[in-house]
Scaffold this motif. Structure first.
Motif, mmCIF file in Angstrom:
data_model
loop_
_atom_site.group_PDB
_atom_site.id
_atom_site.type_symbol
_atom_site.label_atom_id
_atom_site.label_comp_id
_atom_site.label_asym_id
_atom_site.label_seq_id
_atom_site.Cartn_x
_atom_site.Cartn_y
_atom_site.Cartn_z
ATOM 1 N N CYS A 3 -27.141 -34.887 85.604
ATOM 2 C CA CYS A 3 -26.965 -36.336 85.468
ATOM 3 C C CYS A 3 -25.808 -36.692 84.540
ATOM 4 C CB CYS A 3 -28.260 -36.971 84.958
ATOM 5 S SG CYS A 3 -29.556 -36.914 86.190
ATOM 6 N N HIS A 4 -25.861 -36.186 83.310
ATOM 7 C CA HIS A 4 -24.836 -36.571 82.344
ATOM 8 C C HIS A 4 -23.530 -35.825 82.565
ATOM 9 C CE1 HIS A 4 -27.310 -39.254 79.956
ATOM 10 N NE2 HIS A 4 -28.301 -38.413 80.137
ATOM 11 N N PRO A 20 -29.453 -47.853 86.142
ATOM 12 C CA PRO A 20 -28.114 -47.668 85.632
ATOM 13 C C PRO A 20 -27.696 -46.211 85.678
ATOM 14 C CG PRO A 20 -29.633 -47.838 83.790
ATOM 15 C CD PRO A 20 -30.430 -48.084 85.050
ATOM 16 N N PRO A 21 -26.399 -45.958 85.641
ATOM 17 C CA PRO A 21 -25.934 -44.574 85.661
ATOM 18 C C PRO A 21 -26.268 -43.883 84.335
ATOM 19 C CG PRO A 21 -24.100 -46.080 85.289
ATOM 20 C CD PRO A 21 -25.310 -46.928 85.554
ATOM 21 N N PRO A 22 -26.277 -42.538 84.330
ATOM 22 C CA PRO A 22 -26.522 -41.837 83.073
ATOM 23 C C PRO A 22 -25.484 -42.229 82.030
ATOM 24 C CG PRO A 22 -26.639 -40.327 84.920
ATOM 25 C CD PRO A 22 -26.100 -41.617 85.451
ATOM 26 N N ALA A 23 -25.942 -42.294 80.800
ATOM 27 C CA ALA A 23 -25.041 -42.696 79.718
ATOM 28 C C ALA A 23 -23.902 -41.696 79.548
ATOM 29 C CB ALA A 23 -25.839 -42.795 78.421
ATOM 30 N N LEU A 25 -22.426 -39.751 77.080
ATOM 31 C CA LEU A 25 -22.855 -39.328 75.743
ATOM 32 C C LEU A 25 -21.675 -39.053 74.814
ATOM 33 C CD1 LEU A 25 -25.717 -36.937 76.922
ATOM 34 C CD2 LEU A 25 -25.913 -39.328 76.171
ATOM 35 N N THR A 30 -22.980 -44.420 72.569
ATOM 36 C CA THR A 30 -23.910 -43.416 72.034
ATOM 37 C C THR A 30 -23.539 -43.070 70.600
ATOM 38 O OG1 THR A 30 -24.261 -42.537 74.249
ATOM 39 C CG2 THR A 30 -24.858 -41.098 72.420
ATOM 40 N N LYS A 33 -25.147 -45.251 68.092
ATOM 41 C CA LYS A 33 -26.605 -45.212 67.953
ATOM 42 C C LYS A 33 -26.987 -44.288 66.793
ATOM 43 C CE LYS A 33 -27.913 -47.337 71.901
ATOM 44 N NZ LYS A 33 -27.309 -46.988 73.188
ATOM 45 N N VAL A 38 -31.241 -41.850 69.157
ATOM 46 C CA VAL A 38 -30.898 -40.842 70.165
ATOM 47 C C VAL A 38 -32.059 -39.870 70.352
ATOM 48 C CG1 VAL A 38 -29.320 -38.939 70.717
ATOM 49 C CG2 VAL A 38 -28.426 -41.055 69.746
ATOM 50 N N THR A 41 -34.766 -41.436 72.431
ATOM 51 C CA THR A 41 -34.457 -41.453 73.862
ATOM 52 C C THR A 41 -34.689 -40.081 74.491
ATOM 53 O OG1 THR A 41 -32.801 -43.171 73.487
ATOM 54 C CG2 THR A 41 -32.686 -42.010 75.582
ATOM 55 N N ARG A 46 -36.054 -43.524 78.651
ATOM 56 C CA ARG A 46 -35.753 -44.951 78.588
ATOM 57 C C ARG A 46 -36.348 -45.663 79.792
ATOM 58 N NH1 ARG A 46 -29.983 -46.223 77.015
ATOM 59 N NH2 ARG A 46 -30.872 -45.706 74.988
ATOM 60 N N ALA A 50 -33.592 -43.693 84.976
ATOM 61 C CA ALA A 50 -34.024 -42.363 85.422
ATOM 62 C C ALA A 50 -34.162 -41.405 84.249
ATOM 63 C CB ALA A 50 -33.008 -41.816 86.427
ATOM 64 N N MET A 51 -33.895 -41.905 83.032
ATOM 65 C CA MET A 51 -33.944 -41.022 81.846
ATOM 66 C C MET A 51 -35.395 -40.772 81.484
ATOM 67 S SD MET A 51 -32.418 -39.232 79.610
ATOM 68 C CE MET A 51 -32.928 -38.444 78.094
ATOM 69 N N PHE A 54 -38.394 -35.863 77.189
ATOM 70 C CA PHE A 54 -38.552 -34.414 77.198
ATOM 71 C C PHE A 54 -39.568 -33.927 76.170
ATOM 72 C CE2 PHE A 54 -35.473 -33.123 80.324
ATOM 73 C CZ PHE A 54 -34.673 -34.248 80.447
#
Ligand code: HEM
Length: 75
Positions: A3-4, A20-23, A25, A30, A33, A38, A41, A46, A50-51, A54
């Motif tokens: 993703c990222h 939204p698209p992956p951030a 980073l 970011t 933040k 971080v 998240t 989020r 899609a985040m 973990f």
């Protein structure tokens, strides 16, 4: 990273289909933040994106190591 993206820029192949698209980073958003934000998240994900979180999959040590890695991307 699917993703990222390999460089964390949010340009991974799977990310192209996400809204939204992956951030990105590596970017200023970011970077601005706090570490706590971080880490939150990474642990909890989020809502509305899609985040996923973990927590349970990554140890605290692995999560902190990911934070250091993410910070190294925006140096
Ligand atoms: C261990 C793997 C991952 C890490 C460490 C990670 C880390 C992060 C962090 C720190 C953010 C917040 C960035 C910010 O607010 O500036 C974020 C957001 C996000 N990530 Fe991930 N991520 C991971 C895996 C994934 C995966 C697998 C996906 C796709 C299925 C994904 C999709 C997203 C999305 C869509 C956002 C939200 C962007 C927004 O709110 O506009 N991430 N990720």
């Amino acid at each position: 990273m699917n993703c990222h993206g390999a460089g964390g820029r949010g340009d991974g192949p799977a990310g192209k289909m996400l809204t939204p698209p992956p951030a990105d980073l590596t970017g200023p958003k970011t970077k601005a933040k706090s570490d706590a934000e971080v880490l939150k998240t990474i642990r909890e994900g989020r809502a509305g994106t899609a985040m996923v979180g973990f927590k349970g999959q990554l140890s605290e040590q692995e999560t902190s190591a990911l934070l250091s890695y993410i910070r190294s991307l925006s140096k």
